[in-house]
Structure formats: structure tokens, C-alpha cells
Design a protein around this motif. Structure first.
Motif, PDB file in Angstrom:
ATOM      1  N   SER A  59       0.955  -1.190   0.006  1.00 12.34           N
ATOM      2  CA  SER A  59      -0.114  -0.073   0.003  1.00 12.34           C
ATOM      3  C   SER A  59       0.628   1.179  -0.051  1.00 12.34           C
ATOM      4  O   SER A  59       2.015   1.277   0.592  1.00 12.34           O
ATOM      5  N   ASN A  60       0.469   2.121  -0.636  1.00 11.56           N
ATOM      6  CA  ASN A  60       1.034   3.706  -0.453  1.00 11.56           C
ATOM      7  C   ASN A  60       1.022   4.247   0.697  1.00 11.56           C
ATOM      8  O   ASN A  60       1.581   5.251   1.059  1.00 11.56           O
ATOM      9  N   ASP A  61       0.128   3.765   1.580  1.00 11.91           N
ATOM     10  CA  ASP A  61       0.021   4.097   3.075  1.00 11.91           C
ATOM     11  C   ASP A  61       1.175   3.573   3.897  1.00 11.91           C
ATOM     12  O   ASP A  61       1.284   3.996   5.018  1.00 11.91           O
TER      13      ASP A  61
ATOM     14  N   ALA B 138       8.597   1.902   4.282  1.00 15.85           N
ATOM     15  CA  ALA B 138       9.659   0.983   4.731  1.00 15.85           C
ATOM     16  C   ALA B 138      10.705   1.803   5.587  1.00 15.85           C
ATOM     17  O   ALA B 138      10.992   3.104   5.428  1.00 15.85           O
ATOM     18  N   LEU B 139      11.105   1.144   6.697  1.00 17.88           N
ATOM     19  CA  LEU B 139      12.412   2.020   7.168  1.00 17.88           C
ATOM     20  C   LEU B 139      13.492   1.022   7.599  1.00 17.88           C
ATOM     21  O   LEU B 139      13.214  -0.468   7.849  1.00 17.88           O
ATOM     22  N   VAL B 140      14.435   1.391   7.718  1.00 19.07           N
ATOM     23  CA  VAL B 140      15.882   0.581   7.878  1.00 19.07           C
ATOM     24  C   VAL B 140      16.499   1.237   9.057  1.00 19.07           C
ATOM     25  O   VAL B 140      16.863   2.530   9.033  1.00 19.07           O
ATOM     26  N   ASP B 141      16.434   0.485  10.219  1.00 20.11           N
ATOM     27  CA  ASP B 141      17.124   0.926  11.388  1.00 20.11           C
ATOM     28  C   ASP B 141      16.510   2.373  12.094  1.00 20.11           C
ATOM     29  O   ASP B 141      17.144   3.276  12.321  1.00 20.11           O
ATOM     30  N   GLY B 142      15.237   2.531  11.631  1.00 21.00           N
ATOM     31  CA  GLY B 142      14.568   3.626  11.922  1.00 21.00           C
ATOM     32  C   GLY B 142      14.393   4.649  11.129  1.00 21.00           C
ATOM     33  O   GLY B 142      13.705   5.741  11.321  1.00 21.00           O
ATOM     34  N   ARG B 143      15.207   4.789  10.080  1.00 18.51           N
ATOM     35  CA  ARG B 143      15.079   5.476   8.999  1.00 18.51           C
ATOM     36  C   ARG B 143      14.094   5.242   7.791  1.00 18.51           C
ATOM     37  O   ARG B 143      14.205   4.248   7.204  1.00 18.51           O
ATOM     38  N   ALA B 144      13.291   6.307   7.588  1.00 18.91           N
ATOM     39  CA  ALA B 144      12.278   6.042   6.662  1.00 18.91           C
ATOM     40  C   ALA B 144      12.761   6.469   5.408  1.00 18.91           C
ATOM     41  O   ALA B 144      13.381   7.418   4.873  1.00 18.91           O
ATOM     42  N   LEU B 145      11.979   5.465   4.346  1.00 17.80           N
ATOM     43  CA  LEU B 145      12.467   5.852   2.837  1.00 17.80           C
ATOM     44  C   LEU B 145      11.257   5.719   2.286  1.00 17.80           C
ATOM     45  O   LEU B 145      10.481   5.052   2.475  1.00 17.80           O
ATOM     46  N   ASP B 146      11.175   6.651   1.313  1.00 17.56           N
ATOM     47  CA  ASP B 146      10.257   6.829   0.319  1.00 17.56           C
ATOM     48  C   ASP B 146      10.188   5.713  -0.754  1.00 17.56           C
ATOM     49  O   ASP B 146      11.384   5.153  -0.592  1.00 17.56           O
ATOM     50  N   ARG B 147       9.045   5.565  -1.205  1.00 20.77           N
ATOM     51  CA  ARG B 147       8.808   4.477  -2.389  1.00 20.77           C
ATOM     52  C   ARG B 147       9.774   4.672  -3.571  1.00 20.77           C
ATOM     53  O   ARG B 147      10.311   3.538  -3.989  1.00 20.77           O
TER      54      ARG B 147
END
Length: 310
Positions: free
Chosen positions: A135-137, A140-149
Motif C-alpha cells: 500500500s502507498n500508506d 519502509a524503514l531501515v534502522d528507524g530511517r524512513a524511506l519513500d517508495r
């Protein structure tokens, strides 16, 4: 007099607007020139083997005026300092930027060089690839770092060791995966798909309604046939020829009606029953159930069967 004052006010407003635009344009040109000077100095420092000083100058240039060429040399300075994950991220930021059709050739060259160097630096760092969430909602996060699509279209550079990859929807954590990353290797992360809610299929009542109408037609046909036979007997026993002829004509009409009711009733009963049986046999979810449809036409009565997966 009023017209003259209005024209004077309009002229003053236009002069002020023109002055503001000119001032803004001059300020932009000054910032671009200053950024170019800082970037040139930074590139020279990098070539002299002074990556730390070069990085400071290049970052100052990028802060004043954005350019893919600034980011390219920022990545190279970070690479020279051993900050490989940061360098990789700078390369990716160049690749993610959409250049306009009339972009300067220097910017296009920076993109080409960034693509080559991004591929090469992957051998020196650990990377993680993440399949975008359903979902677009979700994010994903890597070690708490948010990543856009869009960022997920390229590998994420990480240090060697353990890392946590999550998918969140708002404050709710949907999935968590723990991975062990090694230098020169890429760890693919694929989150389990959330099963779609399956809707219960409902058997259509129409096949059985049609079958019931057909059965009623057969019953009516039988009753009409019985009346036709009785009327035929009355015609044979009639006291006069005229009365017998009238009764015989009525018997023929009733016999024809009985035959028609038998034919239509039989077809409706057979078609409705076949439709209903197929409908029940193919009962399932909306995605994989079959679909049966009654087909009625000139000289035709049947059931068309289609499958949800076709």
C-alpha cells in the motif's frame, strides 16, 4: 484628476514589481556565481588530496545553489574520506533526480558518472534491497530511517552487521525483518504479502426461480392437456354436429396450448436447473469462482459458463 492619480499609483506599483523581480534575479545570479566559485575551489581541494576541506566547500556550494555536479563531487569527497555509505547515498540522490529535457550537458554527464560509480561502490559496502510495500500508506524503514517508495528503486547502503527493516502504516508496525549484511553483498528483503479479504460468494436465486417457472409450465401444460382430452371426448359425444365441431376446435386450441406449455416449461426447467447446478458447483470467492449465465435466443436456450480466472 482621479484618473491621473490612478495611473501614477499603477506606474509606481509596476516600477516596484519590476525592481523586486530584478533584485530577485540578481540575487539568484549572485548565489549561482558564488556557488560555482565554491564548487570550483572544492574540486581543486579534492584533486589536491584534501577531501575534508573539499567536502566543506562543496556542501556550501550545494546549500547556495543545487546542482547534480555538486552532489557528484560531494560523493567523491565522502568516498575519499571512507564514508562509503554516505557517498553511495549521494550517488543515488543524483540518479533519483529527474532532469528536465533541456538540462545542461554537465548535469547529464554527472548522472552518467554517478550511475557508474554507484555500481562500483556497491562492491565496497553492504547493501539491502527492499520490495516496496503493498500500500502507498505503508512506509519502509531501515534502522528507524524512513524511506519513500522512490528510494526503494535502488539498494540501500548500510554498514556490515545486523539491521532491522520494518514496514509501518502510521504508528502501526506491520512487518519486521532482521537481516545480517556483509560487505560486497546485497540482502534482498521481501515482506509477506497481506492476504486480501475474500468475500463469500452467494448463490443466485434466479436459476431456481426460472426452474420453478418451468415446472409450473409443465404442470399447467399437463392440466391443459387433460382439459383438451376431456373436451375432445365431449366433442365426440355432442348431440349435434355443430356443437361437436365447436368443441373439437376448442380441444385443438387447448392441445396446442398444452404442447407450448410443455415445451417452454421443459426448457425453462432444464435451463434453470443446469444454471443452478453449475452455479453451486463453481461456488467460491469472487476471484476464482466460475460464472454461469442463462442464454435465451431464437431457437436457443442454454447456459454459458465462464471462469473467474479467464
Amino acid at each position: 484628476m482621479r484618473l491621473r492619480r490612478a495611473l501614477q499609483r499603477t506606474a509606481l506599483a509596476l516600477m516596484f514589481w519590476a525592481g523586486a523581480v530584478t533584485t530577485s534575479g540578481v540575487a539568484l545570479a549572485d548565489a549561482r556565481d558564488e556557488a560555482r566559485a565554491l564548487a570550483t575551489e572544492g574540486i581543486d581541494l579534492l584533486r589536491e588530496g584534501k577531501p575534508a576541506e573539499a567536502l566543506a566547500q562543496l556542501r556550501a556550494a550545494e546549500k547556495l545553489h543545487h546542482a547534480p555536479t555538486h552532489l557528484l563531487f560531494i560523493a567523491r569527497a565522502q568516498r575519499a574520506l571512507g564514508r562509503l555509505e554516505e557517498a553511495h547515498e549521494a550517488y543515488v540522490s543524483i540518479l533519483l533526480e529527474r532532469l528536465p529535457p533541456d538540462a545542461h550537458e554537465a548535469f547529464r554527464a554527472a548522472r552518467r558518472e554517478a550511475a557508474e560509480e554507484e555500481t562500483a561502490i556497491r562492491k565496497e559496502i553492504a547493501t539491502i534491497t527492499i520490495e516496496p510495500p503493498d500500500s502507498n500508506d505503508e512506509m519502509a524503514l531501515v534502522d528507524g530511517r524512513a524511506l519513500d517508495r522512490t528510494r526503494l528503486s535502488y539498494p540501500i547502503g548500510v554498514s556490515e552487521g545486523a539491521h532491522t527493516v520494518e514496514v509501518k502504516a502510521g504508528d502501526s508496525v506491520r512487518s519486521v525483518v532482521h537481516v545480517q549484511a556483509k560487505r560486497g553483498e546485497t540482502v534482498p528483503v521481501v515482506f509477506p504479502r497481506v492476504p486480501k479479504e475474500r468475500t463469500a460468494a452467494v448463490v443466485s436465486p434466479w436459476p431456481w426461480v426460472i426452474a420453478a417457472v418451468g415446472a409450473s409450465g409443465l404442470i399447467a401444460g399437463g392440466a391443459t392437456g387433460g382439459v383438451a382430452l376431456s373436451t375432445r371426448d365431449d366433442a365426440e359425444a355432442a348431440p349435434s354436429q355443430r356443437e361437436g365441431a365447436d368443441l373439437a376446435a376448442s380441444a385443438d386450441t387447448l392441445a396446442s396450448a398444452s404442447t407450448g406449455l410443455f415445451i417452454v416449461g421443459g426448457l425453462l426447467l432444464a435451463g434453470g436447473a443446469a444454471w443452478g447446478i453449475v452455479d453451486v458447483a463453481t461456488l467460491g470467492s469472487d476471484d476464482d469462482r466460475g460464472k454461469a449465465t442463462l442464454v435465451v435466443g431464437p431457437g436457443t436456450l442454454g447456459v454459458r459458463l465462464t471462469h473467474g480466472w479467464l
